[in-house]
Design a protein around this motif. Sequence first.
Motif, PDB file in Angstrom:
ATOM      1  N   ARG A 190       2.624   2.279   7.006  1.00  0.00           N
ATOM      2  CA  ARG A 190       1.487   1.459   7.443  1.00  0.00           C
ATOM      3  C   ARG A 190       1.820  -0.025   7.426  1.00  0.00           C
ATOM      4  NH1 ARG A 190      -2.360  -1.675   5.390  1.00  0.00           N
ATOM      5  NH2 ARG A 190      -1.688  -1.320   3.236  1.00  0.00           N
ATOM      6  N   ILE A 191       2.456  -0.506   6.353  1.00  0.00           N
ATOM      7  CA  ILE A 191       2.716  -1.938   6.206  1.00  0.00           C
ATOM      8  C   ILE A 191       3.978  -2.385   6.933  1.00  0.00           C
ATOM      9  CG2 ILE A 191       1.523  -1.988   3.986  1.00  0.00           C
ATOM     10  CD1 ILE A 191       4.297  -2.115   2.658  1.00  0.00           C
ATOM     11  N   CYS A 192       4.853  -1.437   7.297  1.00  0.00           N
ATOM     12  CA  CYS A 192       6.138  -1.796   7.915  1.00  0.00           C
ATOM     13  C   CYS A 192       5.971  -1.987   9.423  1.00  0.00           C
ATOM     14  CB  CYS A 192       7.155  -0.704   7.626  1.00  0.00           C
ATOM     15  SG  CYS A 192       8.870  -1.229   7.784  1.00  0.00           S
ATOM     16  N   GLY A 204       6.583  -5.771  -6.747  1.00  0.00           N
ATOM     17  CA  GLY A 204       5.321  -5.196  -7.188  1.00  0.00           C
ATOM     18  C   GLY A 204       5.529  -3.908  -7.967  1.00  0.00           C
ATOM     19  N   ASP A 205       4.598  -3.622  -8.861  1.00  0.00           N
ATOM     20  CA  ASP A 205       4.658  -2.391  -9.648  1.00  0.00           C
ATOM     21  C   ASP A 205       3.266  -2.104 -10.193  1.00  0.00           C
ATOM     22  OD1 ASP A 205       7.309  -0.808 -10.896  1.00  0.00           O
ATOM     23  OD2 ASP A 205       5.442  -0.494 -12.020  1.00  0.00           O
ATOM     24  N   ASN A 206       3.003  -0.836 -10.502  1.00  0.00           N
ATOM     25  CA  ASN A 206       1.692  -0.491 -11.043  1.00  0.00           C
ATOM     26  C   ASN A 206       1.632  -0.627 -12.559  1.00  0.00           C
ATOM     27  OD1 ASN A 206       3.316   1.690 -11.718  1.00  0.00           O
ATOM     28  ND2 ASN A 206       1.636   3.163 -11.564  1.00  0.00           N
ATOM     29  N   ASN A 207       2.789  -0.797 -13.183  1.00  0.00           N
ATOM     30  CA  ASN A 207       2.859  -0.920 -14.640  1.00  0.00           C
ATOM     31  C   ASN A 207       2.809  -2.398 -15.034  1.00  0.00           C
ATOM     32  OD1 ASN A 207       3.701  -1.063 -17.377  1.00  0.00           O
ATOM     33  ND2 ASN A 207       4.790   0.881 -17.169  1.00  0.00           N
ATOM     34  N   ASN A 252      -1.797   2.281  -2.284  1.00  0.00           N
ATOM     35  CA  ASN A 252      -2.861   1.478  -1.691  1.00  0.00           C
ATOM     36  C   ASN A 252      -2.482  -0.001  -1.815  1.00  0.00           C
ATOM     37  OD1 ASN A 252      -5.299   0.807  -0.486  1.00  0.00           O
ATOM     38  ND2 ASN A 252      -6.444   0.908  -2.411  1.00  0.00           N
ATOM     39  N   LEU A 253      -1.490  -0.407  -1.047  1.00  0.00           N
ATOM     40  CA  LEU A 253      -0.933  -1.748  -1.164  1.00  0.00           C
ATOM     41  C   LEU A 253      -1.863  -2.790  -0.544  1.00  0.00           C
ATOM     42  CD1 LEU A 253       2.772  -0.936  -0.196  1.00  0.00           C
ATOM     43  CD2 LEU A 253       1.865  -1.319  -2.498  1.00  0.00           C
ATOM     44  N   LEU A 294       3.540  12.098  -4.976  1.00  0.00           N
ATOM     45  CA  LEU A 294       3.823  10.667  -4.869  1.00  0.00           C
ATOM     46  C   LEU A 294       4.643  10.326  -3.627  1.00  0.00           C
ATOM     47  CD1 LEU A 294       3.734   7.827  -6.142  1.00  0.00           C
ATOM     48  CD2 LEU A 294       5.833   8.422  -7.383  1.00  0.00           C
ATOM     49  N   TYR A 295       5.706  11.071  -3.367  1.00  0.00           N
ATOM     50  CA  TYR A 295       6.621  10.716  -2.289  1.00  0.00           C
ATOM     51  C   TYR A 295       5.950  10.673  -0.907  1.00  0.00           C
ATOM     52  CZ  TYR A 295      10.893  10.673  -5.124  1.00  0.00           C
ATOM     53  OH  TYR A 295      11.861  10.365  -6.033  1.00  0.00           O
ATOM     54  N   PRO A 296       5.199  11.710  -0.507  1.00  0.00           N
ATOM     55  CA  PRO A 296       4.565  11.620   0.813  1.00  0.00           C
ATOM     56  C   PRO A 296       3.538  10.497   0.910  1.00  0.00           C
ATOM     57  CG  PRO A 296       3.839  13.581  -0.364  1.00  0.00           C
ATOM     58  CD  PRO A 296       4.980  13.031  -1.129  1.00  0.00           C
ATOM     59  N   SER A 297       2.816  10.251  -0.185  1.00  0.00           N
ATOM     60  CA  SER A 297       1.836   9.156  -0.178  1.00  0.00           C
ATOM     61  C   SER A 297       2.541   7.809  -0.040  1.00  0.00           C
ATOM     62  CB  SER A 297       0.999   9.193  -1.455  1.00  0.00           C
ATOM     63  OG  SER A 297       0.274  10.397  -1.553  1.00  0.00           O
ATOM     64  N   CYS A 298       3.679   7.658  -0.742  1.00  0.00           N
ATOM     65  CA  CYS A 298       4.459   6.416  -0.662  1.00  0.00           C
ATOM     66  C   CYS A 298       4.967   6.182   0.757  1.00  0.00           C
ATOM     67  CB  CYS A 298       5.640   6.471  -1.618  1.00  0.00           C
ATOM     68  SG  CYS A 298       5.203   6.351  -3.361  1.00  0.00           S
TER      69      CYS A 298
END
Length: 510
Positions: free
Chosen positions: A446-448, A363-366, A406-407, A436-440
């Motif tokens: 959350r998903i792990c 996945g990627d945002n671009n 926001n995956l 970006l890093y803390p949000s990532c």
Amino acid sequence: MSAIEEASDTLAEVNLDDTHNPLTENLEGDPSSSLKDILVTIGATVPTGFELTAADEVKEKLGSQSRISKDRGKIYFEISVEKLSQVHRLRSVDNLFVVVQEFTDYQFKETKEDALKDLEDLAKKLPWTDPLKVWKLNTNLKKRKTKHKKQNQQSSASKEKLNDDGGKDSANQKDADKELLDHAQNTPSLKSAEQNTEETQEMLLADDQSDGKDEFLNITGNEDQAGDCKKGEAEAQVLKFRVTCNRAGDKHCFTSNDAARDFGGAVQDYFQWKADMTNFDVEVLLNIHNNEVVVGIALTEESLHRRNITHFGPTTLRSTLAYGMLRLCDPQPTDIIIDPMSGTGAIPIEGATEWPSCYHIAGDNNPQAVKRAANNICSLLKKNQNKESGTSWGIPIDTIQWDICNLPLRTSSVDVIVTDMPFGKRIGSKKKNWDLYPSCLMEMSRICRPGTGRAVLLTQDRKCFAKALSKMGHLWQKGHTVWVNVGGLHAAVYLLKRTLERAGEKRSYW
């Protein structure tokens, strides 16, 4: 017999002709002439920091113990010649070479002239025979792969045109390896068939030349072409070579170019080969790291990391580095593995190729990056279809465009996260990384899956990453760190393990 005569006989005795009898018809040959009992030392360059990972792969797939060089990014291991093609299938190595001789404590002379003269004399004392046999067999192996690839492509094109499902499957790699050994074993030696020496040498030397020479020697037609062909045959009698010197250390009184020039001159005088820096047949390697000297013959023309990617982006990760990162997280069957910032898809594609029992998401945002990843997956599917000469069953991978913060994935639904995070140089900026890093990391937690989930993250912005991770010790436990070189940048690969604590609400950590 002198060493040079023995080495020359080696080049002549190993026949690259594809028309010999199959292996099963020659197993009863003279055991003393068998090549499969020859043990040689193979050197491999690997991504720096992943030497232990590469050594583990060699042990797992070849059953050989590896020794890590003092010079970072190199390992050495011993194999029998019959395993040569298996070496080319290693996923963690960039380039391969067969070791002619290794000196762990070479004593260089104090003056430049004496040190270079010593290197010149060294060329005449090296045991070239077995390494040249390996080089010959390796050359034949590459030609067979090219031939099979062309046949598969022609077969595929024919099927598309005629809608015909017929055709033969190409021989598998193991049979090709045995056949290579058989060809070498059943070629008459120069001593036992002196009357055929001249004819054999012409055939072998012509077969060793580049594709341009092969085409040139196959030209038939008018008198002008015949004249040119004679000239080509004369040039084909001598192999072309070059010497590449890689030197590290500040106690040498000579440069890399000095060593390559003088050592190369000695090799040229010894074998009567022709020096050519670009269109060479043989590349002799002279690796010098402080007092460690290794002389080898290259077995790869280009790095093996160029195997999966056909559509590149500005920060495409090398496949060998992607494999090392994936191996760190020890994927298990049925694991769901995602790369939330996949770019061109190097990590998920490598994962789907090596761990097909797992499910991989790129996945990627671009949108452009997602398109490149999809094109790379299509290229791999086409490659697999050509290899099988039939219908491809696909690979366990999907691509999607999403927002890393926001995956669109369920909580605790992912087993492994492996990604190359933005360095803040070619893409983004170091200023943006602080947000970006803390949000990532928060979204990844959350998903792990708590307790069993793990993440392998590559970044060059170590200061920002360390600060973000320090605020999330309750969610991520840091394992070991691997220091790597990525395009000349000093980066780090972090292995994280998900704690049992549930991820809370999103909040600011600064």
